[in-house]
Design an enzyme around this catalytic site. Structure first.
Site, PDB file in Angstrom:
ATOM      1  N   GLU A 261       0.835  -1.199   0.000  1.00  0.00           N
ATOM      2  CA  GLU A 261       0.000   0.000   0.000  1.00  0.00           C
ATOM      3  C   GLU A 261       0.868   1.246   0.000  1.00  0.00           C
ATOM      4  O   GLU A 261       1.777   1.362   0.823  1.00  0.00           O
ATOM      5  CB  GLU A 261      -0.932  -0.022   1.221  1.00  0.00           C
ATOM      6  N   HIS A 279      -7.873   1.865   1.441  1.00  0.00           N
ATOM      7  CA  HIS A 279      -7.860   1.437   2.851  1.00  0.00           C
ATOM      8  C   HIS A 279      -8.704   2.395   3.714  1.00  0.00           C
ATOM      9  O   HIS A 279      -8.216   3.058   4.624  1.00  0.00           O
ATOM     10  CB  HIS A 279      -6.432   1.368   3.393  1.00  0.00           C
TER      11      HIS A 279
END
Length: 530
Positions: A261, A279
Site C-alpha cells: 500500500e 484502505h
C-alpha cells in the site's frame, strides 16, 4: 503539584480533548517532526498518536517519564511494542472503534459491485447514458459467503440478513452453534467458493491466511462470483485475482486493502470489473471520534493506576516477579495450540505446575488466550478482551495449579478440546537467568526444543529414512533447518518431529512435505512477538 503532561502528537477531535478533562497539562507537537517530537517527549507521561507518529525505541527512550502510548485507531505498526514493554510503557489502542465502519464499507463494496455503481457514475458524468451497459444483480436470494465470523464478520452477517439472502461462512475457529446464532451456515472453504454468489473477507493476516484464496479456489467459483476484501491485503492472491477477472472466471472484485500500500504499478489497477478504495475501513468521522475518545479514557485510567481494558502489552494487577517471565511463553503456547488445532475449539485448559503455582498465575492464562485468539480473529486481542472472545465463542476456560513438578522447576501447559472430541496440547518452560523459552511437550510427546519464530510440527509412522526425505525437501526449497527434535511414545509407533527453520514456508511446500512422508500431521506455525 504539577499536572502530568499529556502530549497530542497528531490532529484529534475536540471530543478527545474533552474526554481527557482538566487533570492534565495537555501539550501539542508535530509527531512527524522528529526533532520536535523527541524534545517534547522528555517530560511527557502519555502521548496520543494516530498513524503518522513513529514511537520506536529511540522515541520511547527519549521519554523517561512515559507511562502510556495511546494509538487513536487499531493498527500498531508505528509503535515498537517490544521496546515499550521493556521500558514498562503501556500501549493502548481503540480495537472496536472502526468495526461498524469496516462492516459498512464491506456492504458498500458488495452493493457497488452488484449494481456497477462506480462505472455507471463515470459513464454518466462523462455525458453518456448507457443504461443497458450497467445492468446489475440483486443481493436478494443470493448466497453470500463470509470468510471470518469474528466481530466484523458477525456485523456484516447481521446487516446482510436484511437483504434476505442465504448466508454461509468459513471460520475454523468458531463453533456451528455460534454460527447458527448469527444466521450463518458453516461450510469448508472449498464449499464456500463453490456455492457463493458473493464473498466478503474478514480475517486477520497470518502465515496460514496469506494467499488463502488463490488460483485453486477461483477455479471452484461460479463465473458470477463477486468477491470483496476489506480485511487485510494479501489474503487474496493478487496475481490469481487479476487472472480470474481478466479471464472471466469470476464477475468482479472489490478491494480496500492490498499486499503493498499504495498499490503502485499493481496489475490490479488495470483489471476489469474491479472496485478499489484506499484502505478506508476506519475512515469515517464516527470511527475517528470513537478512537480518540476511547484512548483518551484509557490514558485517564492508566495514569490513575486503574485497569485499562484496551491495553495490548500489559495486564492489570500486580504480577509476581517469578510469574512475569512466563508471560511471553504462555502467549506463544496459545499461538502454537491455535496453529495445531484442525477444527473449532470448545474448551481450554491452562495448567501451571511448579513454584509459580504458589502465586496468582491468572496473567499466564490471559496471555495464553491472547496468543490463541490473535491469529483467529480480525480484531485486536488484549489481556482483557481475550476471555470475552472465548465466552462469545462458547469456549469454556479452566485454570489448574499444582506446586509439584517432577522434571522442570516450572511448566505451563495449554490444552484445547476440539469439537470433534480430540485435543491438542503444548507445554513449555522458561530456563535460566536469561529466561530461555522451551517447548517440553506436544500432544503427549515429550520434547525439548528452544522456541523459534518458524516451526514445523509433523507426526508420521516411525520408520528409517524419514529424516532424509524431509531434509531433502527442505534443501531443494532452499530452507535451512536450524534445530530439530524427534520424539516417540513407543518403538515402531508414531513419531513427532519439531523443526525450527530460518524462514517461513508456503502452503504448497507443507503439502509436499505431508505427501513425501505420508504424515498424519504437518503444520507450519509462525510465532510472533507481542
Amino acid at each position: 503539584m504539577a499536572k502530568p503532561i499529556v502530549l497530542i502528537a497528531e490532529e484529534l477531535s475536540t471530543a478527545t480533548l474533552s474526554a481527557l478533562g482538566d487533570d492534565f497539562d495537555v501539550r501539542q507537537t508535530d509527531g512527524t517532526d522528529r526533532k520536535a517530537l523527541l524534545s517534547a517527549l522528555a517530560g511527557a507521561s502519555a502521548i496520543l498518536i494516530r498513524s503518522a507518529t513513529k514511537m520506536d525505541a529511540e522515541a520511547i527512550h527519549a521519554a523517561p517519564n512515559l507511562k502510556v502510548i495511546a494509538r487513536a485507531g487499531v493498527g500498531l505498526d508505528n509503535v515498537d511494542l517490544a521496546a515499550a514493554t521493556e521500558a514498562g510503557v503501556m500501549v493502548v489502542n481503540a480495537p472496536t472503534s472502526n468495526i461498524i465502519s469496516a462492516a459498512e464499507l464491506a456492504i458498500g463494496h458488495l452493493l457497488a459491485l452488484s449494481r456497477q455503481i462506480p462505472g455507471a457514475h463515470h459513464s454518466t458524468a462523462a455525458g453518456e447514458w448507457k443504461r443497458s451497459q450497467f445492468s446489475g444483480v440483486e443481493l436478494y436470494d443470493k448466497t453470500i459467503g463470509i470468510v471470518g465470523l469474528g466481530r466484523i464478520g458477525s456485523l456484516v452477517a447481521q446487516r446482510l440478513a436484511g437483504f434476505e439472502c442465504r448466508l454461509i461462512g468459513y471460520d475454523p475457529f468458531i463453533s456451528p452453534v455460534r454460527a447458527e446464532q448469527i444466521g450463518v451456515a458453516l461450510v469448508n472453504l472449498d464449499e464456500l467458493m463453490r456455492q457463493s454468489d458473493f464473498i466478503t473477507i474478514h480475517i486477520p493476516k497470518t502465515s496460514e491466511t496469506t494467499g488463502l484464496i488463490g488460483k485453486k479456489e477461483f477455479a471452484l467459483a461460479k463465473p458470477s462470483l463477486r468477491i470483496v476484501n476489506c480485511s487485510r491485503g494479501g489474503i487474496i492472491n493478487e496475481e490469481a485475482l487479476v487472472e480470474a477477472l481478466t479471464s472471466g472466471a469470476i464477475a468482479g472484485a472489490g478491494l480496500d486493502v492490498f499486499l503493498n500500500e499504495p498499490p503502485k504499478e499493481s496489475a490490479l489497477l488495470g483489471a476489469p470489473n474491479i472496485v478499489l478504495t484506499p484502505h478506508l475501513g476506519a475512515s469515517t468521522d464516527e470511527a475517528q471520534e470513537k478512537a480518540g475518545v476511547s484512548v483518551a479514557k484509557s490514558v485517564r485510567l492508566a495514569l490513575a493506576g486503574d485497569l485499562v481494558p484496551d491495553a495490548v502489552n500489559v495486564a492489570g494487577g500486580a504480577i509476581d516477579p517469578s510469574v512475569r517471565p512466563g508471560i511471553p511463553l504462555a502467549e506463544k503456547l496459545g499461538q502454537l495450540v491455535a496453529g495445531l488445532a484442525h477444527t473449532s475449539i470448545v474448551a481450554i485448559e491452562f495448567e501451571a505446575r511448579g513454584e509459580i503455582a504458589a502465586h496468582d498465575v491468572t496473567v499466564l492464562k490471559l496471555a495464553a488466550l491472547k496468543g490463541l485468539f490473535q491469529t483467529m480473529v480480525s480484531e485486536q486481542v488484549s489481556y482483557v478482551n481475550a476471555p470475552l472472545l472465548a465466552e462469545q465463542r462458547g469456549i469454556e476456560v479452566r485454570l489448574t495449579q499444582d506446586t509439584k513438578s517432577d522434571e522442570y522447576r516450572n511448566v505451563t501447559t495449554l490444552k484445547a478440546i476440539l469439537n470433534d472430541g480430540t485435543s491438542v496440547s503444548v507445554g513449555g518452560t522458561v530456563i535460566g537467568p536469561k529466561h530461555h523459552q522451551k517447548i517440553v511437550s506436544i500432544n503427549g510427546y515429550e520434547v525439548e526444543l528452544a522456541l523459534a519464530e518458524n516451526l514445523v510440527v509433523m507426526v508420521y509412522q516411525d520408520r528409517p529414512g524419514i529424516v532424509a526425505i524431509y531434509g531433502s525437501v527442505f534443501a531443494e526449497a532452499g530452507i535451512n533447518i536450524a534445530a530439530m527434535t524427534i520424539a516417540r511414545q513407543q518403538k515402531g509407533g508414531k513419531a513427532l518431529s519439531v523443526i525450527t527453520i530460518d524462514s517461513p514456508i508456503e502452503p504448497a511446500l507443507v503439502d509436499k512435505l505431508r505427501e513425501a512422508i505420508d504424515a498424519d500431521l504437518m503444520k507450519f506455525i509462525s510465532l510472533s512477538e507481542s
